[in-house]
Every structure is written in structure tokens, then in C-alpha cells.
Scaffold this active site. Structure first.
Site, PDB file in Angstrom:
ATOM      1  N   CYS A  37       0.920  -1.099   0.097  1.00  0.00           N
ATOM      2  CA  CYS A  37      -0.026  -0.055  -0.194  1.00  0.00           C
ATOM      3  C   CYS A  37       0.820   1.147   0.021  1.00  0.00           C
ATOM      4  CB  CYS A  37      -0.927  -0.095   1.180  1.00  0.00           C
ATOM      5  SG  CYS A  37      -0.318   0.165   2.628  1.00  0.00           S
ATOM      6  N   THR A  39       1.354   3.625   2.218  1.00  0.00           N
ATOM      7  CA  THR A  39       2.122   3.590   3.737  1.00  0.00           C
ATOM      8  C   THR A  39       3.488   2.814   3.565  1.00  0.00           C
ATOM      9  OG1 THR A  39      -0.019   4.051   4.878  1.00  0.00           O
ATOM     10  CG2 THR A  39       1.856   3.390   6.021  1.00  0.00           C
ATOM     11  N   HIS A  42       5.721   4.817   1.509  1.00  0.00           N
ATOM     12  CA  HIS A  42       6.449   5.945   2.106  1.00  0.00           C
ATOM     13  C   HIS A  42       7.608   5.557   3.270  1.00  0.00           C
ATOM     14  CE1 HIS A  42       3.692   9.480   1.545  1.00  0.00           C
ATOM     15  NE2 HIS A  42       2.698   8.667   1.860  1.00  0.00           N
ATOM     16  N   HIS A  60       0.800  -4.835   6.411  1.00  0.00           N
ATOM     17  CA  HIS A  60      -0.088  -4.933   7.416  1.00  0.00           C
ATOM     18  C   HIS A  60      -1.416  -5.099   6.694  1.00  0.00           C
ATOM     19  CE1 HIS A  60       0.326  -0.568   5.911  1.00  0.00           C
ATOM     20  NE2 HIS A  60      -1.055  -0.728   6.257  1.00  0.00           N
ATOM     21  N   GLU A  61      -1.389  -5.300   5.524  1.00  0.00           N
ATOM     22  CA  GLU A  61      -2.760  -5.697   5.007  1.00  0.00           C
ATOM     23  C   GLU A  61      -2.609  -7.117   4.624  1.00  0.00           C
ATOM     24  OE1 GLU A  61      -3.291  -3.501   1.185  1.00  0.00           O
ATOM     25  OE2 GLU A  61      -3.137  -1.621   2.119  1.00  0.00           O
ATOM     26  N   CYS A  93      -3.664   6.372  27.607  1.00  0.00           N
ATOM     27  CA  CYS A  93      -3.153   8.151  27.155  1.00  0.00           C
ATOM     28  C   CYS A  93      -4.663   8.682  27.102  1.00  0.00           C
ATOM     29  CB  CYS A  93      -2.697   8.134  25.759  1.00  0.00           C
ATOM     30  SG  CYS A  93      -3.634   7.544  24.523  1.00  0.00           S
ATOM     31  N   CYS A  96      -7.041   7.248  24.262  1.00  0.00           N
ATOM     32  CA  CYS A  96      -7.549   5.964  24.828  1.00  0.00           C
ATOM     33  C   CYS A  96      -8.729   6.254  25.735  1.00  0.00           C
ATOM     34  CB  CYS A  96      -6.609   4.849  25.213  1.00  0.00           C
ATOM     35  SG  CYS A  96      -5.511   4.425  24.067  1.00  0.00           S
ATOM     36  N   CYS A 104      -4.394   6.289  19.444  1.00  0.00           N
ATOM     37  CA  CYS A 104      -3.650   5.966  20.750  1.00  0.00           C
ATOM     38  C   CYS A 104      -2.384   7.241  20.726  1.00  0.00           C
ATOM     39  CB  CYS A 104      -3.141   4.966  20.853  1.00  0.00           C
ATOM     40  SG  CYS A 104      -2.032   4.742  22.400  1.00  0.00           S
TER      41      CYS A 104
END
Length: 340
Positions: A37, A39, A42, A60-61, A93, A96, A104
Site C-alpha cells: 500500500c 504507507t 512511504h 499490514h494488509e 493515554c 484511549c 492512541c
């Protein structure tokens, strides 16, 4: 197992590594497919070098099946089809505590801030898993994460049936946003400068506009009978698109910034003031967005065979990124087990 590592200086390295046992509360996934993707681009371009540790196994996909269970990883069985919502928040945090765990303030985005899915076997916290329907194809299921992005973006916009939406950028996420927006009942136009991507959007039944050949403001004004679009999604990441997006929205219209902009952009704040526009950021997703994405894929709403350009073995990941950079592909999946 084989792994793909970002090592810096726009360089990927395919390495072997030993699989490890899952720790308490973790599962080990036999990764089937990983999607590449923007990202990831990047990361490859070095835009996140201040954030990522190198070498980094990223991605992550994904989709896969459970291969092993750590102690305390209850409710799952070996062989279950799963995908991962790659967000690991601290729960303490201010974001959250306000119920916004997905953004977060100390978020571990798995695959960026910690190792990701471009590896044969991947250990992740069990609470990041979502079950997949038994009959869904694992290559199609690798689209759950980007579809969840689109679902979140449309949900953030409050777009409703009968409204008019402009999607600036006809790449994978723009196409998925347009698809989800149309499924919501909205009328959608896709603004895209690249002829191939316009053609792909048109094949999916979308009206498209070439901003280099047409006056996009005049076109949208005519399309909306002088009102302006209810919602504008900025998905291109281009400076010119950001400068022009405010001129496309109606009075009290909504602009959703989806693209990752590596540098600050000029925004026409006079137009934001004059029309009382609502400018929204839309980052990642929540669990409900993943659940909806799985439903949309299972129901055939997402044109998976048109979104997935091709599938490559893990050893060809670098070539796949070159194809993405050249704009020749919509979505390329890595068959992580091929050649392993």
C-alpha cells in the site's frame, strides 16, 4: 521462513529467519497474502525513517490461518482463517481514555512501529485478530484492511444516501472509498489525472473527471445545480488537490483528508471560513470498520478481481513496489508462502 526487510536508502532485502513461538496472549499466523500500500511506499521512500527501526519487516494488509497459540490466547483454534487489525494501543493515554484507542497517542502500528506481515509466520497479540468467514478466499481477504480504511473514511464523513460525494484520487483507497460511498447510496464522481486509473474507475461504473482537461469547479457546480458537493474526500496526496478541494464543497460541506501528506500543504482557509466548511482527518479504523469491511467483501460489494492487479511471490516484492511507484497497478498482493 523468508522475510522482506526495509533496510534504508530505498532498499529491500529478502532474508531467512527462524519462526518463533508465540508468547503469552499471542498467536502465530501462517501468513497467506500481504497487500502492498501507499504507507509501505512511504516507508520505502524513507519518509518514516525517523519512526521505524531498521531492518524492518513491514506489511499490514494481510490474511492467513492460525498456526500456533500462545498461553492465554483463548477463543481461537489452529487453522482458523483470520486477518489482523494492526493497532496496539496503550489504553492509558488521553485519547484511549476518551474512547479513541485507534488513534492512541502512543500507538504501536504493527507493521510500521513493530514487525509486520511480509514474513512466512507472524506473531501478533490475539486481541488484534478478526475471524474470517470460512468461504472467503484468502487473497480477497487480504483487502479487509484497506476496505476498513474506506469504511472508516465514509463513516467519518456522515455521508448519507442521496448526497453527492467527490473523491479526489482514483488509486486503490480512492476506488474503495468511492465503492463504499456508492453502497451507502450516494452519487459519486472520481477526480483523477491518470488516464489508466480513470478508465479503471469507469469500468466500475463511476463517473470520472480529468482535472487537467476540465474545470473541476465548474463541473461540480453544474453537477450539483450550483450547490457544491456534500462531501469531498482528498485521497491523492497532491498539493494541487489540497489547494483546490475547498472549492468543491457546498456551504457547510465536509472535506475528509485521507491521504498521508509527507510535507505541510497550502489550504484555502478563506473558503473554509466563508462556507463554514468542516475539515476532518480520517486515520486508520476501528474494530467496527473491520467488521463491516469483512461483511462487504463476503457479500461481493467490493470488486476484488478488479482491485487486485496481480499476485507475486515474496521474492519479487521489490519489483512489485517498482510497479506501484510507476502507477501501473491498483493493488498488488504478495503470496508470502510462494517459494518459501
Amino acid at each position: 521462513m523468508l522475510t522482506v526487510n526495509y533496510v534504508g536508502d530505498r532498499t529491500l532485502d529478502v532474508r531467512t529467519a527462524d519462526r518463533t513461538d508465540p508468547r503469552d496472549g499471542e498467536v502465530r499466523i501462517r501468513v497467506a497474502y500481504t497487500g502492498l500500500c501507499g504507507t509501505d511506499l512511504h516507508i520505502l521512500h524513507g519518509n518514516m525513517d525517523s519512526r521505524v527501526e531498521r531492518p524492518l519487516v513491514f506489511g499490514h494488509e494481510m490474511s492467513g490461518t492460525i498456526d500456533a497459540l500462545g498461553s492465554g490466547a483463548t477463543g481461537w483454534s489452529i487453522g482458523d482463517k483470520v486477518t489482523v487489525m494492526p493497532l496496539d494501543w496503550d489504553g492509558t493515554c488521553p485519547a484511549c481514555l476518551a474512547g479513541n484507542e485507534h488513534i492512541c497517542q502512543n500507538l504501536n502500528f504493527i507493521g510500521i512501529d513493530s514487525p509486520g506481515s511480509l514474513q512466512g509466520f507472524w506473531n501478533v497479540p490475539a486481541d488484534t485478530l478478526l475471524a474470517l468467514p470460512a468461504d472467503i478466499a484468502l487473497d480477497h481477504a487480504a483487502l479487509v484492511e484497506p476496505v476498513a480504511v474506506a469504511v472508516h473514511d465514509v463513516r467519518r464523513s456522515d455521508l448519507t444516501a442521496g448526497q453527492k460525494a467527490v473523491v479526489i484520487g482514483g488509486g486503490p483507497i480512492g476506488t474503495l472509498i468511492a465503492t463504499v460511498a456508492r453502497h451507502t447510496g450516494a452519487e459519486v464522481v472520481v477526480i483523477e489525472i491518470d488516464a489508466q486509473r480513470r478508465a479503471q474507475a469507469e469500468e466500475l461504473g463511476f463517473t470520472t473527471l480529468d482535472p487537467s482537461a476540465s474545470d473541476q469547479v465548474a463541473w461540480v457546480e453544474e453537477w450539483t445545480a450550483g450547490t457544491g458537493a456534500d462531501v469531498v474526500f482528498e485521497v491523492s496526496g497532491a498539493a494541487a488537490a489540497v489547494r483546490g478541494m475547498t472549492a468543491l464543497a457546498k456551504v457547510r460541506g465536509t472535506i475528509v483528508v485521507v491521504a498521508i501528506h509527507p510535507t505541510p500543504r497550502e489550504v484555502d482557509l478563506q473558503r473554509v471560513f466563508w462556507r463554514e466548511l468542516r475539515l476532518l482527518g480520517a486515520r486508520v479504523y476501528q474494530r467496527a470498520d473491520f467488521e463491516t469491511a469483512i461483511e462487504l467483501l463476503a457479500d461481493g460489494v467490493i470488486p476484488t478481481d478488479r482491485v487486485i492487479t496481480r499476485i507475486v511471490p515474496l521474492a519479487e516484492t521489490a519489483d512489485a513496489f517498482a510497479e506501484l511507484e510507476a502507477g501501473r497497478a491498483m493493488k498488488i498482493l504478495v503470496d508470502v508462502q510462494a517459494g518459501a
